[in-house]
Structure formats: C-alpha cells, structure tokens
Design a protein around this motif. Structure first.
Motif, PDB file in Angstrom:
ATOM      1  N   THR A 145      -3.680   0.919  17.987  1.00 31.04           N
ATOM      2  CA  THR A 145      -4.344  -0.114  17.192  1.00 31.04           C
ATOM      3  C   THR A 145      -4.899   0.508  15.923  1.00 31.04           C
ATOM      4  OG1 THR A 145      -5.980   0.168  18.929  1.00 31.04           O
ATOM      5  CG2 THR A 145      -5.119  -2.033  18.617  1.00 31.04           C
ATOM      6  N   GLY A 146      -4.662  -0.170  14.820  1.00 31.36           N
ATOM      7  CA  GLY A 146      -5.174   0.328  13.547  1.00 31.36           C
ATOM      8  C   GLY A 146      -4.276   1.374  12.912  1.00 31.36           C
ATOM      9  N   SER A 147      -3.050   1.509  13.409  1.00 31.96           N
ATOM     10  CA  SER A 147      -2.159   2.520  12.845  1.00 31.96           C
ATOM     11  C   SER A 147      -1.359   1.979  11.666  1.00 31.96           C
ATOM     12  CB  SER A 147      -1.216   3.053  13.928  1.00 31.96           C
ATOM     13  OG  SER A 147      -0.442   2.012  14.462  1.00 31.96           O
ATOM     14  N   GLY A 148      -1.586   0.710  11.335  1.00 25.66           N
ATOM     15  CA  GLY A 148      -0.931   0.163  10.145  1.00 25.66           C
ATOM     16  C   GLY A 148       0.448  -0.421  10.406  1.00 25.66           C
ATOM     17  N   LYS A 149       0.623  -1.041  11.563  1.00 22.72           N
ATOM     18  CA  LYS A 149       1.906  -1.670  11.864  1.00 22.72           C
ATOM     19  C   LYS A 149       2.170  -2.855  10.929  1.00 22.72           C
ATOM     20  CE  LYS A 149       0.912  -2.147  16.328  1.00 22.72           C
ATOM     21  NZ  LYS A 149      -0.300  -1.307  16.503  1.00 22.72           N
ATOM     22  N   THR A 150       1.107  -3.635  10.669  1.00 25.31           N
ATOM     23  CA  THR A 150       1.291  -4.815   9.840  1.00 25.31           C
ATOM     24  C   THR A 150       1.854  -4.455   8.461  1.00 25.31           C
ATOM     25  OG1 THR A 150      -0.619  -5.708  10.983  1.00 25.31           O
ATOM     26  CG2 THR A 150       0.150  -6.924   9.076  1.00 25.31           C
ATOM     27  N   LEU A 166       0.852  -1.192   0.000  1.00 21.07           N
ATOM     28  CA  LEU A 166       0.000   0.000   0.000  1.00 21.07           C
ATOM     29  C   LEU A 166       0.888   1.242   0.000  1.00 21.07           C
ATOM     30  CD1 LEU A 166      -2.456  -1.024   2.871  1.00 21.07           C
ATOM     31  CD2 LEU A 166      -2.922  -1.076   0.408  1.00 21.07           C
ATOM     32  N   PRO A 167       0.416   2.316  -0.598  1.00 19.63           N
ATOM     33  CA  PRO A 167       1.135   3.589  -0.433  1.00 19.63           C
ATOM     34  C   PRO A 167       1.059   3.994   1.041  1.00 19.63           C
ATOM     35  CG  PRO A 167      -0.842   3.856  -1.834  1.00 19.63           C
ATOM     36  CD  PRO A 167      -0.798   2.432  -1.429  1.00 19.63           C
ATOM     37  N   LEU A 168       2.185   4.341   1.615  1.00 16.12           N
ATOM     38  CA  LEU A 168       2.230   4.549   3.067  1.00 16.12           C
ATOM     39  C   LEU A 168       1.840   5.970   3.468  1.00 16.12           C
ATOM     40  CD1 LEU A 168       5.554   2.684   3.940  1.00 16.12           C
ATOM     41  CD2 LEU A 168       3.213   1.815   3.969  1.00 16.12           C
ATOM     42  N   ALA A 216       3.715   8.899   8.506  1.00 13.13           N
ATOM     43  CA  ALA A 216       4.283   8.286   9.707  1.00 13.13           C
ATOM     44  C   ALA A 216       4.819   6.890   9.390  1.00 13.13           C
ATOM     45  CB  ALA A 216       3.229   8.207  10.806  1.00 13.13           C
ATOM     46  N   GLN A 217       4.064   6.137   8.606  1.00  8.50           N
ATOM     47  CA  GLN A 217       4.519   4.797   8.226  1.00  8.50           C
ATOM     48  C   GLN A 217       5.806   4.889   7.412  1.00  8.50           C
ATOM     49  OE1 GLN A 217       0.900   3.515   6.182  1.00  8.50           O
ATOM     50  NE2 GLN A 217       0.681   1.810   7.603  1.00  8.50           N
ATOM     51  N   ARG A 218       5.834   5.865   6.501  1.00 13.44           N
ATOM     52  CA  ARG A 218       6.989   5.970   5.615  1.00 13.44           C
ATOM     53  C   ARG A 218       8.256   6.230   6.413  1.00 13.44           C
ATOM     54  NH1 ARG A 218       4.441   8.932   1.760  1.00 13.44           N
ATOM     55  NH2 ARG A 218       5.165  10.853   2.721  1.00 13.44           N
TER      56      ARG A 218
HETATM   57  P1  ADP Z   1      -2.258  -2.322  13.555  1.00 10.25           P
HETATM   58  O1  ADP Z   1      -1.567  -3.606  13.250  1.00 10.25           O
HETATM   59  O2  ADP Z   1      -1.326  -1.197  13.799  1.00 10.25           O
HETATM   60  O3  ADP Z   1      -3.313  -2.439  14.602  1.00 10.25           O
HETATM   61  P2  ADP Z   1      -3.373  -2.733  11.023  1.00 10.25           P
HETATM   62  O4  ADP Z   1      -2.119  -3.177  10.410  1.00 10.25           O
HETATM   63  O5  ADP Z   1      -4.407  -3.713  11.403  1.00 10.25           O
HETATM   64  O6  ADP Z   1      -3.031  -1.838  12.260  1.00 10.25           O
HETATM   65  O7  ADP Z   1      -4.002  -1.638  10.049  1.00 10.25           O
HETATM   66  C1  ADP Z   1      -5.325  -1.212  10.147  1.00 10.25           C
HETATM   67  C2  ADP Z   1      -5.966  -1.133   8.781  1.00 10.25           C
HETATM   68  O8  ADP Z   1      -5.374  -0.108   7.993  1.00 10.25           O
HETATM   69  C3  ADP Z   1      -5.802  -2.393   7.991  1.00 10.25           C
HETATM   70  O9  ADP Z   1      -7.035  -2.684   7.381  1.00 10.25           O
HETATM   71  C4  ADP Z   1      -4.756  -2.051   6.941  1.00 10.25           C
HETATM   72  O10 ADP Z   1      -4.930  -2.784   5.760  1.00 10.25           O
HETATM   73  C5  ADP Z   1      -4.999  -0.586   6.712  1.00 10.25           C
HETATM   74  N1  ADP Z   1      -3.808   0.132   6.275  1.00 10.25           N
HETATM   75  C6  ADP Z   1      -2.570   0.050   6.803  1.00 10.25           C
HETATM   76  N2  ADP Z   1      -1.722   0.886   6.169  1.00 10.25           N
HETATM   77  C7  ADP Z   1      -2.432   1.518   5.223  1.00 10.25           C
HETATM   78  C8  ADP Z   1      -2.123   2.526   4.254  1.00 10.25           C
HETATM   79  N3  ADP Z   1      -0.903   3.023   4.139  1.00 10.25           N
HETATM   80  N4  ADP Z   1      -3.114   2.931   3.443  1.00 10.25           N
HETATM   81  C9  ADP Z   1      -4.353   2.434   3.557  1.00 10.25           C
HETATM   82  N5  ADP Z   1      -4.705   1.495   4.441  1.00 10.25           N
HETATM   83  C10 ADP Z   1      -3.771   1.044   5.289  1.00 10.25           C
END
Ligand code: ADP
Ligand code: ZN
Length: 812
Positions: A308-313, A274-276, A279-281
C-alpha cells in the motif's frame, strides 16, 4: 448465409441457441438484436452466429431487426458464449451483461405499406380493412395500439392478419422508448446586488443568524450562480437556511435541467504525470512493451504486486496514457465504486472529461445514455465495479483490475456467476488487450500463476515516500489469552487501551476494526484460544444452536460441543461473537469523552451514505471510527495513527479454506490505514492465535511468508489453484427432502464420473450450506473438486432448485 443462430430472451432457452431463417429483405449480422417468433410470442434475441445450414430441419423466420447496428462486437459475442459454457449459464443471461441498460423491453408493433406494394382493387375489401389502409395511407405507419383503439382489439387484429395475407400491409417492431427523466438541479444566486447582500449579511450576523449570514456572504462572492448541492458542500448549511433567505427576498432558487457529467469536476484540478521511482519505471516499461505487443493482437497479463502506498495508481495512469497514445482505450475495475473516490479522482484529473464512471446510483435513463456515449468512443477510460468489464468500450487496449483479490469481483448472487478477473482475461485473449492486476496482497491463485510465469510479475516492494520517515506502521500482536490470565476481562487489551487513550489525548484519530461476518457461531476456548476444526477439511466447525452440535460445512462431519477444551482441558469453552454495536458501547465506556462514529452496512443502509460518514471523520468530527470490512478500503487519512483489530480470529474460523487468506488480506489492508501521515502509525492486533501464520505474516506485512505457508496447505489439501471447485446448492422448503435430493445428486455425479472414467473428480458432502436456512428455504451443498468441471457438469441434467457456482468464493 441464410440462417442465424439466435440467443432468445426466454427462460426456456437456457444454454441453447435457436436457428432462424433470414428473410431475403433483411441484412443480419452477428451481435445484432432481432425480433423472433418463439412459441406464440414475439421475443427479443441476439444473433450469435450466421450459417449456411440450420441446426434443425424446420426453422421460422426472423421477424425483424431491433437495431440495425450490432449491439455486441464479435469479441463480445464470443465472450458471451464462453461465459455461458464455462459458468453453465443461459446464453441470454450472458448476452444481457453486454446489452444497453433497459434493453429488455416490450415490442411496439407498427403496421405500414409493404416495401414493394402491388396493385389491388381495395374497393371490394370489408370496411375495417379499408379503414386500416386509409390510416396507413395518411400517416405512413401506424401503431397496432392505435388501430386497436379505432377498430377494437379483435377487429383490428383480424383485419391486419387479412391484409398481411393479401400482401397489402406489413408488420414491423420497435422497442418501447426508454423514459429518460431529465435531471434537474436547484441553482441559487443573489436576488439583490452583491453590496446589498453584504450589508444584509452583516445585519443578519448582528441578529445571530450566523448560517444565513455565511451563505449570503458566500453567494455575494460568487461570480456566478451555482447549484445548491455544490453550495451546501462549501457552506455547510441546511435547506431551511436557503428558504429563509428566499423568503426575505435576497436569494433566488430555480430549477435547471443539467446534462449529467459522470463525474463532478468541481473540486478536481488537472494533474500531470509524476516522475517515477526506479521500481515504478521498470514496471511501467514492462506494461508498455505489453501494450506494443497488443497492437499485434497478443494479450499479456501483469500482476502488479505493490505494498500500500507504493504508487500503483500512478502506474495505472501512465499505462493508460500510453494506451491512449497508441489509439486504444481502457477499462478500470474497482471493488466498490462508493469506496474508491480517490482512485476516480486521480483518473478524472489526469484525463479530464474523458472518464466514464458507472455508478449503481444512476437512473436507468442515465445508464442508457452513458452506455451509448461509451460505445461512441467518447471516453478514454471507463471506471466501474465488476460489471464495467462489459462496457462497450471500443478499441479496448488496457484492462486494470485494482485490488484484484477482492471478492466483489465475483458475481455470486445471480446467474451468470462470473468472476470479472477471469472474464477480463478471456476478453483480453479475444481482443489482444493488456490486463494489469494490481494488489498489495494478491489472491494466492493469482500469485501462483505469476510465479509460474503465466503472468508477468511486477513488484513494488516499497512505499513511495515523498520525504523521510513514513514507512510501514509498527504492528503489535496481543495475545488475548494472556490478557485473561492477567485478569483483564475487557474486550480491549491493555496495549490497545493505552495506545487509544494516548492517541485520543494527542487529538489523533483511531480506527477499531471488527470483522462481524466472522462472528458467526464458532466455538473457542477462551483460555488457550483453541478452535475445533474438521479433521478432514481443516475448516472450523460451526455451532448450530438448535441441535447444539458442531458441524463441518464442507463434509457434514458432526460432533457434540465438548464440555472441556480438548487442548488445555480448561472449562472456558465459549461461543464467541461481538458485533460492532456492542463494540461501540464498550468503547464509549472505556474512552469517554472520545467521540465515536460507527461505519458498517447497518448505518449506511439508513440515512447516512459512505461519503457522509467519511467526510465527518475526515473533518475530525469524531476521534474513533468503528467499523467492519468497509473500513479497510479507501480510507487515506493522515490523522489516523492507531488501528485496533479487536478480534483477528473471527474471519479465521469461518468454515472456508480461504479463511487464512481472507484474514491476512483484511489485516494487511486495515493495517495500511495507519501511518499515512507524518505522525506515523501503530497497529494493535488482538488475537487468541498469535502463532497462526496468517496473523504472523500480517503483523510483519510479509506477503511472501504468508504465501509460502498458504500455497503449501493448498497443495496438500488439493484446493485451488491445484484444482477447481464447483459448489452445487439445492434449496427446498423441506429440510429432509433437500438433503435427500442432495444425496441423489451425489450418487448421480459419482455414477457419471465412474462411467466416464474421470479420475480426478471428488464429490464432497452433502452438508448443510453455511447459511443453512435462507428466506424460509433450507440449503444443502455439494462441492466438486477436479479439473474439467464445467464440461463434466454440462452433460448432467440439473433440475430446478439447484444453483451451480463454478469457482465459488466465500460461503453459501
Ligand atoms: P497504492 O495505490 O500503491 O496504494 P498510491 O497510488 O495511493 O499507492 O500512492 C501513494 C502516494 O504516493 C500517492 O499520494 C501518490 O500520489 C504518491 N506517488 C505515487 N507515485 C509517486 C511518485 N513517482 N513520486 C511522488 N509521489 C508519488
Ligand atoms: Zn469436514
């Protein structure tokens, strides 16, 4: 080098290794598995070091090699030695963690001609010996078992010994083969043409055989036969339905031997990066530069602190892609494999067929195969629970530990009592790999190190929100003392009652969370919420039914249960404790006709698996899900709009200095279950201590607020990270003897401390362990607080019956 230091698979060996001579015809390396004579036995061993000099005067010879290729790489050998030294565990216990599954097997002895045979007139030999030689001449190599069958046990062994003495035969050893049971799946397909099947389905439907019709119709539209397990997921029918169709002759069912894929890719579609967000970048950029340094063998540790939901994965995924680009591989640790299907799915879709998953449900044979495939470098990444850190993943470049604060990363129940996070850091140091610790609520110790600059701190302060809206859920803290004052005696506050009724009426979903472990025997005033604590240790006193006293499980301070509350002088001092079953019952009365579903280890121990319960709730077959810890993890369901924490205090009052931290983490995680969809979410936290910092911080989902308070308490009481702890537990069938031994040990430890002049070491206790009686044995505990505890303890004789846990977590 003529000598090998060998870790021998014997309980006698403990933390020692043994010197053996390397016979001239063998080539031996560190990490190799060998057979060694030990007493009158032949045992397995792992070579941990080669040397020019033996560590004792007389050495015996290595008897043979189990496998020519070393099973442990040099870094894994060093890791095993470190584990043994640091956690004070037997060397072989540490080595075992890294051996292929099922390695500990018996030897099969083979008899064959020597590598350099010499002339000998065999006609003069006794008949039994000639018999042996004949067999070997015919078959090359013969198992001892076979010779024993032919000549009798005694006869065969005597003949072989004589022949070995004459240099006419030699012995060699091999592991018994592992019995790998092939995995068979049932496949099903049509026994008639698709058209005929459709017609039959229509007929069945008329006769109200709806399920049979549905399955037949489904199969008629499949291009190929498919497995029964896949079909049942898609059609949702039982085996009787298939059997009925089979007996009618329209469907066939047959067994197929399948090669097990670690992951079912049935429902998984490939994904791209995904495009980051900004903060992720920036976080990814830091990890990337760490990976580059790792090429020079320099390891770095990152703490990825993101709500939670900040896109760590997504960062994990892109970091792994980068590592793979650099010719490296990864290991991902997750707290509990059954509860992390979403994480596994993300990796599987980004790295199709390059993901190994280590389940506990795999058979021995399957685990063995998986180990070999990992060692051959077939996978970019290995995902698994704490033990996956020991997977033989070659070219290790990246170790990710998701939810790094989870206690499941510590092996508390058996030796070695290691913490996977600490092992990961050691392994990274040895291999140059990068470690990424991910969490929304980092372990206070981890965060402390990150703040000091020991680790790189990466922050993701906000949720990645695809659209507007969905921010963190609204949290309401309800003071249960006020409820009582207002005459509400129910376990549900008015706020929770109303919110639940509203959510259920709107066809939304609700979670009730109750930390049952915490319900163990503390005493609380129902009027003011006061809980009695130990003045020295600050932990809650635990109620002991038998003697009707309150006990501090750290230092053994005792007091009678007071008749009135020391704070408000009220008389409503009460033993608290409500379990999930009771909660289910009460919820049944309060919210009828809402459909309830209970999820705790009692339920999952039985017929229902995690997945079944999850799927049921996902399919909205229940309105309210009631559960313990498990509920806090891995649930990402958009229809959950309300989370009710029935009693936030239960965990707070455990006799453990980490009680506040644990409560904060759990509440935060539970709250994170709400508001994942467009409907938003609300959390109601019921408590008797709304002023407690852990609850306040959880309500605001404010990690910094929590951390500042917590670290101040830790500093004040000199708890980790300002010291290290060791728990020493002695167990014995006799409570009195148990206590006496604990007292003796305390005296010994203090004597040693004083004679060695170790000045920063405190011995706390002895006290009855939190679980005072376990399987008919009593347990008494000592706690050591200091800095260099492993090396101090390694000098002290610790008798049988003691369990030593370095850096313990949770309660014994
Ligand atoms: P965390 O692990 O930090 O709790 P998640 O990895 O579950 O957060 O991410 C939450 C949601 O955001 C997921 O559905 C993920 O696919 C989405 N997501 C993560 N990074 C991006 C991004 N750069 N752009 C759009 N969606 C994203
Ligand atoms: Zn105390």
């Amino acid at each position: 080098m003529r000598y090998a230091e060998v870790s021998v698979n014997s309980p006698v060996a403990q933390r020692r290794t043994f010197s053996y001579t390397i016979p001239s015809n063998l080539s031996v390396e560190a990490g190799q598995a060998v057979w060694v004579p030990f007493g009158d036995k032949l045992l397995q061993g792992i070579v941990v070091e080669l040397s020019d000099y033996p560590s004792v005067e007389e050495t015996r010879e290595i008897a043979g090699i189990i496998e020519p290729r070393p099973l442990l790489s040099p870094s894994r050998v060093s890791l095993a030695r470190w584990i043994s030294e640091y956690y004070l565990s037997p060397v072989f216990d540490a080595v075992s963690l890294m051996l292929p599954p099922g390695f500990e097997r018996k030897a099969i002895t083979f008899i064959s001609s020597p590598t350099t045979p010499h002339e000998y007139d065999t006609s003069s030999l006794p008949p039994k010996q000639r018999h042996v030689l004949d067999l070997i001449r015919k078959e090359g190599r013969v198992s001892l078992r076979k010779l024993e069958k032919a000549l009798g046990k005694k006869g065969a062994q005597a003949a072989i010994s004589q022949l070995v003495g004459r240099g006419l035969v030699m012995r060699s050893y091999e592991l018994e083969p592992i019995k790998v049971r092939p995995r068979v799946e049932l496949y099903l397909g049509l026994a008639v043409t698709a058209d005929e099947a459709q017609q039959e389905a229509a007929r069945l439907l008329k006769r109200k055989a709806v399920k049979q019709a549905a399955l037949l119709d489904f199969l008629a539209r499949q291009p190929e036969p498919l497995s029964w397990s896949e079909a049942r997921q898609k059609v949702n029918c039982g085996k009787v339905v298939v059997d009925a169709l089979v007996s009618k002759g329209s469907v066939k069912l047959w067994p197929v031997e399948v090669k097990r894929e670690p992951i079912s890719y049935a429902g998984i579609t490939p994904s791209s990066p995904l495009p980051l967000t900004a903060a992720q970048r920036s976080a990814l950029q830091s990890i990337k530069s760490g990976l580059l340094k790792s090429a020079d063998g320099v390891s770095s540790i990152f703490l990825l602190h993101g709500v939670t939901g900040s896109g760590k994965t997504e960062i994990y995924l892109q970091a792994l892609a980068e590592a793979v680009k650099l010719g490296k591989r990864g290991v991902v640790l997750v707290p509990e494999i059954a509860l992390t299907p979403q994480t596994i799915g993300s990796f599987a879709s980004r790295f199709p067929h390059k993901v190994a998953v280590l389940h506990s449900k795999l058979s021995l044979g399957e685990r063995f195969d998986e180990w070999q495939r990992i060692r051959e470098g077939e996978f970019d990444v290995v995902i698994g629970p704490r033990s996956a850190i020991f997977a033989p993943q070659p070219e290790l470049g990246l170790i990710i530990i998701d939810e790094e604060y989870e206690w499941t990363y510590k092996q508390s129940d058996k030796s070695p009592r290691y913490h996977a996070r600490d092992v990961a850091m050691k392994l990274a140091e040895l291999t140059g790999a990068v470690v990424v610790l991910g969490s929304a609520t980092p372990d206070v110790e981890t965060f402390y190190h990150a703040q000091r600059g020991d680790y790189h701190l990466l922050q993701l302060p906000e949720r990645v929100t695809p659209s507007e809206g969905s921010s963190l859920p609204e949290v309401e803290v309800v003071d249960l003392r006020q409820e009582l004052k207002a005459g509400n005696r129910s376990i549900f506050s008015r706020a929770l009652l109303q919110a639940t009724a509203k959510a259920v009426a709107n066809k939304e979903q609700v979670i009730f969370f109750l930390n049952r472990r915490g319900a163990a025997g503390f005493v609380q005033c129902r009027s003011c919420g006061f809980v009695l604590r130990c003045k020295r240790c600050e932990v809650a006193l635990t109620y002991h039914f038998a003697e009707s006293v309150l006990v501090c499980h750290q230092c053994n301070y005792r007091m009678a249960v007071p008749q009135v509350c020391p704070r408000c002088l009220g008389r409503r001092i009460k033993f608290l404790g409500i379990g999930t079953q009771k909660l289910e019952q009460e919820a049944g009365y309060a919210f009828s006709p809402a459909r309830l579903l209970r999820w705790d280890s009692d339920v999952t121990k039985g017929r229902h698996s995690h997945e079944e319960i999850l799927n049921k709730f996902r399919a909205h077959e229940a309105d309210i899900l009631i559960g313990t810890q498990m509920i806090a993890k891995g649930l990402d369901l958009p229809m959950i709009t309300l989370v009710g924490v029935v009693n936030a205090d239960t965990g707070l009052n455990l006799p453990d200095f980490r009680a506040g931290e644990r409560t904060f983490q759990l509440l935060n995680q539970v709250a994170g279950r709400a508001g994942r969809g467009p409907l938003g979410g609300k959390v109601v936290i019921q408590t008797y201590s709304p002023e407690h910092y852990a609850i306040q911080a959880a309500a605001k989902q404010d990690y910094a607020l929590f951390y500042e308070k917590e670290i101040a308490y830790r500093r004040q009481l000199r708890n980790p990270p300002f010291s290290r702890l060791v728990s020493l537990v002695y167990s014995h069938a006799n409570d009195y003897l148990c206590q006496r031994e604990a007292e003796r040990m305390k005296r010994l430890l203090i004597e040693e401390r004083d004679s060695k002049g170790v000045d920063d070491l405190t011995v706390i206790g002895p006290a009855p362990a939190f679980i005072h009686r376990l399987r008919g044995r009593f347990q008494w505990q000592l706690i050591l607080r200091g800095s260099e505890l492993s090396s101090f303890l390694s000098q002290i004789p610790i008798p049988q019956g003691w369990t030593v846990d370095i850096d313990p977590v949770g309660l014994t």
